[in-house]
Design an enzyme around this catalytic site. Structure first.
Site, PDB file in Angstrom:
ATOM      1  CD  GLU A  85      39.501  42.901  43.897  1.00 25.83           C
ATOM      2  OE1 GLU A  85      39.415  44.110  43.642  1.00 25.83           O
ATOM      3  OE2 GLU A  85      39.694  42.025  43.027  1.00 25.83           O
ATOM      4  CG  ASP A  96      34.506  38.101  46.514  1.00 28.13           C
ATOM      5  OD1 ASP A  96      35.351  37.767  45.660  1.00 28.13           O
ATOM      6  OD2 ASP A  96      33.970  39.226  46.533  1.00 28.13           O
ATOM      7  CD  GLU A 148      35.503  45.471  44.835  1.00 28.34           C
ATOM      8  OE1 GLU A 148      36.215  45.099  43.882  1.00 28.34           O
ATOM      9  OE2 GLU A 148      34.567  44.790  45.292  1.00 28.34           O
ATOM     10  CE  LYS A 202      34.437  34.707  42.897  1.00 36.22           C
ATOM     11  NZ  LYS A 202      33.956  35.916  43.574  1.00 36.22           N
ATOM     12  NE  ARG A 255      37.071  45.859  36.207  1.00 35.93           N
ATOM     13  CZ  ARG A 255      36.831  44.940  37.146  1.00 35.93           C
ATOM     14  NH1 ARG A 255      37.243  43.698  36.978  1.00 35.93           N
ATOM     15  NH2 ARG A 255      36.189  45.271  38.248  1.00 35.93           N
ATOM     16  CG  ASP A 296      35.575  36.023  39.272  1.00 37.60           C
ATOM     17  OD1 ASP A 296      36.116  34.958  38.916  1.00 37.60           O
ATOM     18  OD2 ASP A 296      34.344  36.157  39.374  1.00 37.60           O
ATOM     19  CG  ASN A 339      31.952  38.318  41.043  1.00 39.02           C
ATOM     20  OD1 ASN A 339      31.500  39.004  41.954  1.00 39.02           O
ATOM     21  ND2 ASN A 339      33.244  38.066  40.936  1.00 39.02           N
TER      22      ASN A 339
END
Length: 201
Positions: A9, A7, A15, A133, A46, A91, A155
């Site tokens: 972040e 991953d 982040e 992923k 968001r 993501d 996630n």
């Protein structure tokens, strides 16, 4: 032949949404995949906040311009690339990540894209594919790679579960408590040791 999927972040970079929240003074943007397992629900949330506050891609890129990789991340990436193959499965969005990838030596990144109008408003997002992923890991395994995956959030779970080896990096306690089968690492040195041991590097 082995390969590591990371991953981005929370593992190599701060982040981006939290940095945006701090830059814009909008605390609601601090919510991440560590808090909300449903990625599409999180992104719709968001986008509503961005548009209600008039936040454009330019505001977010200003926040990103002040970020640096997490301490030790670049050395960790360099070590990985020297020892094995690395693909970052994230993501995040290409429009966010590109300036920061230079600071990591431009490792391979698979992520998503934003839909931005002529005024810089983020009006939508385009996923590379649903659950990308997990699907990427399965595709790599079908090419006879032994895959180790590491991440920090909800996630990342399907990626870790689909890999031959899964490792958590600085996860929230709720996540590590629910999934005790994954070893937990708190530093890049610890993650490096886990990778070296599991892949016999």
């Amino acid at each position: 032949m082995n390969l590591v999927c990371l991953d981005l972040e929370g593992v190599l970079l701060p982040e981006i949404w939290i940095a945006t929240a701090e830059k814009t003074g909008i605390p609601e943007l601090r919510r991440t995949t560590r808090d909300e397992p449903d990625y599409n629900k999180l992104m719709r949330y968001r986008l509503e906040i961005l548009n209600s506050h008039g936040i454009t891609i330019h505001h977010i890129q200003e926040a990103i311009g002040e970020l640096n990789p997490l301490p030790g991340a670049r050395d960790f990436v360099d070590w990985l690339i020297a020892k094995t193959r690395l693909i970052i499965l994230s993501d995040t969005f290409a429009e966010f990540a590109h300036p920061l990838m230079e600071q990591l030596g431009f490792p391979t990144l698979f992520c998503h894209n934003l839909v931005i109008d002529e005024c810089g408003r983020i009006v939508d997002y385009q996923l590379r594919q649903q659950d990308q992923k997990r699907r990427a890991v399965l595709a790599l395994k079908s090419l006879n790679f032994e895959v180790l995956a590491a991440g920090d959030s909800y996630n990342d779970l399907t990626m870790l579960q689909s890999a031959d080896h899964g490792v958590l990096f600085r996860p929230p306690e709720s996540l590590s408590g629910e999934y005790p089968e994954f070893p937990v690492t708190q530093t890049h040195h610890e993650l490096r040791e886990q990778i070296a041991a599991l892949l016999s590097l």
